[in-house]
Every structure is written in C-alpha cells, then in structure tokens.
Design a protein around this motif. Structure first.
Motif, PDB file in Angstrom:
ATOM      1  N   GLU A 205       0.839  -1.192   0.000  1.00 25.03           N
ATOM      2  CA  GLU A 205       0.000   0.000   0.000  1.00 25.03           C
ATOM      3  C   GLU A 205       0.879   1.250   0.000  1.00 25.03           C
ATOM      4  O   GLU A 205       2.073   1.191   0.292  1.00 25.03           O
ATOM      5  N   LYS A 206       0.252   2.392  -0.322  1.00 23.60           N
ATOM      6  CA  LYS A 206       0.979   3.663  -0.292  1.00 23.60           C
ATOM      7  C   LYS A 206       1.328   4.032   1.147  1.00 23.60           C
ATOM      8  O   LYS A 206       0.593   3.727   2.080  1.00 23.60           O
ATOM      9  N   ASP A 207       2.486   4.661   1.293  1.00 21.28           N
ATOM     10  CA  ASP A 207       2.926   5.129   2.614  1.00 21.28           C
ATOM     11  C   ASP A 207       2.301   6.502   2.866  1.00 21.28           C
ATOM     12  O   ASP A 207       2.743   7.517   2.310  1.00 21.28           O
ATOM     13  N   ASN A 208       1.264   6.512   3.720  1.00 24.50           N
ATOM     14  CA  ASN A 208       0.556   7.761   4.009  1.00 24.50           C
ATOM     15  C   ASN A 208       0.929   8.345   5.371  1.00 24.50           C
ATOM     16  O   ASN A 208       0.341   9.344   5.803  1.00 24.50           O
ATOM     17  N   ASP A 209       1.889   7.705   6.036  1.00 21.98           N
ATOM     18  CA  ASP A 209       2.282   8.161   7.361  1.00 21.98           C
ATOM     19  C   ASP A 209       3.410   9.178   7.235  1.00 21.98           C
ATOM     20  O   ASP A 209       4.559   8.820   6.953  1.00 21.98           O
ATOM     21  N   ALA A 210       3.083  10.463   7.425  1.00 24.98           N
ATOM     22  CA  ALA A 210       4.078  11.531   7.297  1.00 24.98           C
ATOM     23  C   ALA A 210       4.392  12.156   8.649  1.00 24.98           C
ATOM     24  O   ALA A 210       4.852  13.306   8.727  1.00 24.98           O
ATOM     25  N   ARG A 211       4.186  11.396   9.734  1.00 28.38           N
ATOM     26  CA  ARG A 211       4.428  11.950  11.074  1.00 28.38           C
ATOM     27  C   ARG A 211       5.894  12.265  11.301  1.00 28.38           C
ATOM     28  O   ARG A 211       6.245  13.137  12.083  1.00 28.38           O
ATOM     29  N   THR A 212       6.785  11.560  10.648  1.00 27.59           N
ATOM     30  CA  THR A 212       8.222  11.791  10.850  1.00 27.59           C
ATOM     31  C   THR A 212       8.745  12.919   9.963  1.00 27.59           C
ATOM     32  O   THR A 212       9.938  13.223   9.977  1.00 27.59           O
ATOM     33  N   GLY A 213       7.886  13.510   9.167  1.00 28.76           N
ATOM     34  CA  GLY A 213       8.313  14.621   8.311  1.00 28.76           C
ATOM     35  C   GLY A 213       8.490  14.233   6.866  1.00 28.76           C
ATOM     36  O   GLY A 213       8.573  15.097   6.001  1.00 28.76           O
ATOM     37  N   SER A 214       8.580  12.947   6.555  1.00 30.90           N
ATOM     38  CA  SER A 214       8.704  12.489   5.164  1.00 30.90           C
ATOM     39  C   SER A 214       8.070  11.106   5.048  1.00 30.90           C
ATOM     40  O   SER A 214       7.828  10.441   6.043  1.00 30.90           O
ATOM     41  N   LYS A 215       7.826  10.709   3.831  1.00 35.61           N
ATOM     42  CA  LYS A 215       7.249   9.383   3.608  1.00 35.61           C
ATOM     43  C   LYS A 215       7.681   8.886   2.237  1.00 35.61           C
ATOM     44  O   LYS A 215       7.966   9.675   1.318  1.00 35.61           O
ATOM     45  N   GLY A 216       7.719   7.559   2.132  1.00 35.37           N
ATOM     46  CA  GLY A 216       8.031   6.960   0.841  1.00 35.37           C
ATOM     47  C   GLY A 216       6.773   6.849  -0.001  1.00 35.37           C
ATOM     48  O   GLY A 216       5.731   7.437   0.314  1.00 35.37           O
ATOM     49  N   ASP A 217       6.874   6.097  -1.110  1.00 35.18           N
ATOM     50  CA  ASP A 217       5.716   5.938  -1.989  1.00 35.18           C
ATOM     51  C   ASP A 217       4.899   4.703  -1.609  1.00 35.18           C
ATOM     52  O   ASP A 217       3.688   4.774  -1.431  1.00 35.18           O
ATOM     53  N   TYR A 218       5.557   3.541  -1.502  1.00 32.75           N
ATOM     54  CA  TYR A 218       4.848   2.291  -1.204  1.00 32.75           C
ATOM     55  C   TYR A 218       5.661   1.471  -0.205  1.00 32.75           C
ATOM     56  O   TYR A 218       6.902   1.522  -0.196  1.00 32.75           O
ATOM     57  N   ILE A 219       4.943   0.698   0.625  1.00 36.12           N
ATOM     58  CA  ILE A 219       5.573  -0.242   1.554  1.00 36.12           C
ATOM     59  C   ILE A 219       5.059  -1.640   1.241  1.00 36.12           C
ATOM     60  O   ILE A 219       3.849  -1.865   1.115  1.00 36.12           O
ATOM     61  N   PHE A 220       6.008  -2.571   1.100  1.00 41.29           N
ATOM     62  CA  PHE A 220       5.659  -3.970   0.869  1.00 41.29           C
ATOM     63  C   PHE A 220       6.062  -4.780   2.102  1.00 41.29           C
ATOM     64  O   PHE A 220       7.199  -4.687   2.565  1.00 41.29           O
ATOM     65  N   ARG A 221       5.105  -5.567   2.625  1.00 39.65           N
ATOM     66  CA  ARG A 221       5.400  -6.475   3.742  1.00 39.65           C
ATOM     67  C   ARG A 221       4.735  -7.810   3.439  1.00 39.65           C
ATOM     68  O   ARG A 221       3.596  -7.850   2.972  1.00 39.65           O
ATOM     69  N   ASP A 222       5.464  -8.879   3.732  1.00 43.16           N
ATOM     70  CA  ASP A 222       4.913 -10.211   3.525  1.00 43.16           C
ATOM     71  C   ASP A 222       5.179 -11.051   4.770  1.00 43.16           C
ATOM     72  O   ASP A 222       6.253 -10.924   5.394  1.00 43.16           O
ATOM     73  N   SER A 223       4.215 -11.884   5.155  1.00 42.56           N
ATOM     74  CA  SER A 223       4.320 -12.694   6.370  1.00 42.56           C
ATOM     75  C   SER A 223       3.990 -14.140   6.045  1.00 42.56           C
ATOM     76  O   SER A 223       3.342 -14.453   5.031  1.00 42.56           O
ATOM     77  N   ASP A 224       4.436 -15.052   6.937  1.00 44.06           N
ATOM     78  CA  ASP A 224       4.101 -16.460   6.763  1.00 44.06           C
ATOM     79  C   ASP A 224       2.742 -16.736   7.401  1.00 44.06           C
ATOM     80  O   ASP A 224       2.038 -15.843   7.876  1.00 44.06           O
ATOM     81  N   GLU A 225       2.363 -18.024   7.426  1.00 39.59           N
ATOM     82  CA  GLU A 225       1.062 -18.395   7.956  1.00 39.59           C
ATOM     83  C   GLU A 225       0.927 -18.098   9.452  1.00 39.59           C
ATOM     84  O   GLU A 225      -0.170 -17.878   9.957  1.00 39.59           O
ATOM     85  N   ALA A 226       2.058 -18.102  10.172  1.00 41.29           N
ATOM     86  CA  ALA A 226       2.023 -17.835  11.611  1.00 41.29           C
ATOM     87  C   ALA A 226       2.038 -16.340  11.909  1.00 41.29           C
ATOM     88  O   ALA A 226       2.014 -15.944  13.080  1.00 41.29           O
ATOM     89  N   GLY A 227       2.109 -15.523  10.882  1.00 44.37           N
ATOM     90  CA  GLY A 227       2.129 -14.086  11.087  1.00 44.37           C
ATOM     91  C   GLY A 227       3.513 -13.507  11.238  1.00 44.37           C
ATOM     92  O   GLY A 227       3.657 -12.303  11.504  1.00 44.37           O
ATOM     93  N   ASN A 228       4.564 -14.315  11.108  1.00 48.62           N
ATOM     94  CA  ASN A 228       5.937 -13.816  11.190  1.00 48.62           C
ATOM     95  C   ASN A 228       6.292 -13.077   9.895  1.00 48.62           C
ATOM     96  O   ASN A 228       6.073 -13.600   8.796  1.00 48.62           O
ATOM     97  N   GLU A 229       6.854 -11.905  10.047  1.00 55.88           N
ATOM     98  CA  GLU A 229       7.211 -11.116   8.864  1.00 55.88           C
ATOM     99  C   GLU A 229       8.388 -11.744   8.136  1.00 55.88           C
ATOM    100  O   GLU A 229       9.428 -12.029   8.720  1.00 55.88           O
ATOM    101  N   ILE A 230       8.197 -11.929   6.831  1.00 54.50           N
ATOM    102  CA  ILE A 230       9.256 -12.521   6.004  1.00 54.50           C
ATOM    103  C   ILE A 230      10.189 -11.439   5.483  1.00 54.50           C
ATOM    104  O   ILE A 230      11.411 -11.520   5.617  1.00 54.50           O
ATOM    105  N   VAL A 231       9.618 -10.407   4.895  1.00 47.40           N
ATOM    106  CA  VAL A 231      10.425  -9.348   4.301  1.00 47.40           C
ATOM    107  C   VAL A 231       9.602  -8.070   4.286  1.00 47.40           C
ATOM    108  O   VAL A 231       8.363  -8.103   4.213  1.00 47.40           O
ATOM    109  N   SER A 232      10.293  -6.938   4.337  1.00 48.70           N
ATOM    110  CA  SER A 232       9.642  -5.636   4.222  1.00 48.70           C
ATOM    111  C   SER A 232      10.502  -4.734   3.345  1.00 48.70           C
ATOM    112  O   SER A 232      11.723  -4.714   3.481  1.00 48.70           O
ATOM    113  N   ILE A 233       9.845  -4.007   2.441  1.00 52.15           N
ATOM    114  CA  ILE A 233      10.571  -3.195   1.451  1.00 52.15           C
ATOM    115  C   ILE A 233       9.913  -1.822   1.368  1.00 52.15           C
ATOM    116  O   ILE A 233       8.689  -1.708   1.242  1.00 52.15           O
TER     117      ILE A 233
END
Length: 423
Positions: A205-233
């Motif tokens: 999804e688009k990065d709409n959180d600008a509380r830190t003063g800046s934001k990127g365009d998109y954040i990618f996160r993927d998790s396994d079946e147990a909810g453990n995060e595999i990778v974030s970009i």
C-alpha cells in the motif's frame, strides 16, 4: 560431302559441295586446255608430216602431183580441223551442261544455307524479343514492389510520427507529479496482477504516514502463515517529463529513501526510477547501491516484480533461523561463556549468511543479463541454500550440554533444575 584421295600420299580427305565444285572446275578447265593443246600439236605434227610427204611427192611427180597433194592436204586439214572442232564443241557442251548442273547445285545449297541462316536469325530475334519482354516485366514488377514498399514505409512513418507527436503532447501535458503518479500506478497494477497467486498474504500500500516529516511511496510487507514477517521493502518511484528544465539524478533520492526505510522499520529499500534514461549503469538491470546505503537497490520498472520475488525468496530461507535466534534471545541467560558461544554461533551464522547474501547478489546480477543466464542463477541459489543448511546444522548442534561446558555456574543451575524435576 565428297571424299577425295590424294594420288601421291594416298590420304583421303572430305570436302563440301562448294569446294568440290571449285576443284572440279579447275580440273576440267585444265584438262580442256591440255586436250585442246594436245589435239593442236597432233594436228600440227600431222600437217608437218603430210607436208613433208607432199613435198617429196611433188618433187618426184611434178606439178600435178603437187597440186593433188596440196588439195588432198587441204582436205585433210579441213577434215581434221572439223573433227577437232566438233569434238571440242561436244566437250564444251558437256562441260557447260556440267557447269550448269553444279551451278544449280551450288545455288540450291546456297539457298538452303540462306534459309537455315534466316530461320536461325528469326529464332534468335524471337528469343531476344522474349528476353526483352521478360526484362521489361521484371523491371515493371520491381518498380511496383519498390513503390509498394515506399507507400507502406511512408504509411508506417506517418503512423509513428503521429504516435510520437501524441506521446510528446501527452508528456507535455503532465506535470512532474503526474508523471511520478503514472509510474506508481504502473507498479501497483503490475503487483495486483499477481497478488492473489504469488503474494496472497502480502501488504502493498501507499505510505501515508508523514508523522516523521517524510514518507516513501509504497511499503511492501509479507508474512508467513504464523504471522511472522518474512520481508519488508520501502519503495520510492521517480520519473520526470522530458521538458523538465532541471534533470534529477537517482543519487539525489537515495539518502531520503534510506531515512524513510529506517523510520518505517523496513528491511530493504528499492528506488524504481526512470531517471537518467541514457545511463548504461541503470539500464543494465538491478543495481546494488549497498556500498552507499545498506540493503538498497535501484531498478527500472520492468524489474519491479523480479526484485520483490528475489528479496522475498532470500528472506524466506533465513526466516527459520531468525525465529531460532529470537527464541535463544528470549531465554535471558546471563552467562559470560554462553554469550561467547552465542557470539561464536552468530559469527559463524553471519559468515554463512554473508556468503548466502553474496550468492543472492550473484543471482540478482545474473537475472539482469538475460534468461540465458538462469542456470547460473540457479547454481548461485543452490550454493546459498547449501550454506544456509550448514548454518542450520550448526544451529541444530547448539545444545544445553555444549553451552554449559566449561561453565560451572550454568552447569550447577541446570543440575538443580534436573534434581527439582526428578523430585
């Protein structure tokens, strides 16, 4: 054709009608002249003989005899001459008839040759006319083909010019922000096409959180079946119109992207860029800029899905080791030697992980070249998998007994636990 045999050498040779007639005329003219000369000589000799005889008789028989002999001589001469002339006339007539026959044969032969020559000339002229017509047809077909190709090329050129003009007009209407949004939409559409099959549990999804003063365009996160995060970009998409006066460079956005990645807690940072379109570096494929900022890459839009896949697969292999490390850290065992062994384990794991990372980098570089290099990529991934298995084997070898070896304090504590369990 006639065969003639030489009377001197006995050799036989062949001549045609014209040569034969020429030789025959020569032979007959020479024979006629020779026969006439011989007849005249014989007549002269006969006359001389008769004259001598008459002279003798005239001397003996007086004038009468001389007169008689003269008359007789005159008669003999006239008779001989008449006979000679008659024979010669007959021979001349035969020769004239033969000459006429040979002339007729020669004329017929010449007419036949002329007829054959005329027919050959007509055939050659007909063949020449046919070749000339074929050449004219070929030239006409060539001109028609050239004209058709020229018309087709002109039509395609006009179509391309119209498309270029349309695109230039479209790009001129876009502001820099709209161009960037167009690239974002492209990446989002490409991801949504395969989301259900390749990334069913992924967040993109688009990065709409600008509380830190800046934001990127998109954040990618993927998790396994147990909810453990595999990778974030953290993704940043950059483009600009052709008419922009000040041209930006990819280098101008790396620092801000690294800041956004850190603030949003993402493991990787990827800049999807159409800037510097003539750069050979960025046009080769996936560019690793980790020497400037950790775990950061610059790619063209066509490598967007491949980049997510490579990073996700690399993180999948290391996920179970991260889980084991989290379990070990959660035990809160404050033992000096245990920490040393843990650091040794982490160092060994880090080496294997670093080796695996380099293998994955090799795989990423091979993906950029072409599909022909997929075998090299496979070998690199297999090498990474072997090193990860080695790391796993080392992790499996970590036991309480090994951890407490040479550590009396921990050995005593585990002994107390064993005794309490036994009671």
């Amino acid at each position: 054709m006639h065969e003639i045999k030489c009377p001197h050498c006995g050799k036989t040779f062949t001549i045609d009608e014209v040569e034969y007639a020429s030789i025959l005329n020569q032979v007959r003219d020479e024979a006629f002249e020779r026969t006439l000369h011989e007849r005249l000589e014989e007549a002269n000799k006969a006359n001389e003989t008769a004259l001598k005889l008459a002279t003798t008789e005239i001397t003996s028989n007086k004038d009468a005899e001389i007169a008689r002999l003269r008359e007789q001589l005159r008669s003999s001469e006239e008779l001989a001459a008449a006979k000679a002339v008659a024979g010669l006339k007959e021979e001349v007539a035969d020769k004239a008839a033969r000459i006429q026959t040979l002339e007729a044969e020669i004329k017929g032969f010449e007419n036949q040759k002329k007829l054959e020559l005329t027919e050959a000339i007509h055939a050659l002229e007909k063949e020449r006319d046919g070749l000339k017509n074929d050449l004219e047809k070929a030239e006409l077909a060539k001109r028609l083909a050239e004209q058709g190709l020229k018309e087709k090329f002109d039509a395609e050129l006009a179509l391309h010019k119209g498309e270029i003009a349309r695109l230039q007009d479209f790009r001129a209407r876009l502001s820099t922000k709209m161009v960037g949004e167009t690239l974002e939409q492209h990446c989002e559409i490409e991801f949504n096409r395969i989301r259900a099959t390749a990334f069913p549990r992924a967040y993109f999804e688009k990065d709409n959180d600008a509380r830190t003063g800046s934001k990127g365009d998109y954040i990618f996160r993927d998790s396994d079946e147990a909810g453990n995060e595999i990778v974030s970009i953290m993704f940043e998409m950059k483009n600009e119109s052709d008419g922009t006066a000040t041209k930006k460079k990819n280098e101008d956005f790396l620092k801000e992207l690294d800041k956004d990645r850190t603030e949003k807690g993402c493991e990787y940072a990827v800049l999807v860029s159409l800037l510097e379109p003539d750069s050979e570096l960025y046009n080769t494929g996936i560019v690793d800029v980790s020497h400037r900022y950790p775990k950061m890459y610059v790619i063209r839009p066509q490598f967007f899905i491949q980049m997510i896949t490579v990073l996700r697969n690399a993180s999948m292999n290391a996920l179970k080791y991260k889980a084991e490390l989290a379990v070990i850290k959660a035990q809160n065992i404050d033992i000096t030697h245990f920490e040393d062994q843990l650091e040794a384990f982490k160092s060994a794991f880090g080496k294997n992980y670093d080796l695996a990372s380099r293998r994955f980098q090799t795989a990423i570089d091979e993906i950029d070249k072409s599909i022909d290099h997929l075998q090299k990529t496979k070998e690199a991934l297999l090498g990474a998998d072997r090193n990860l298995r080695l790391a796993n084997d080392k992790a499996q070898d970590v036991t309480i007994k090994r951890l407490t070896r040479g550590n009396p304090t921990m050995a005593a504590k585990f002994a107390e636990l064993d005794e309490g369990t036994a009671e």
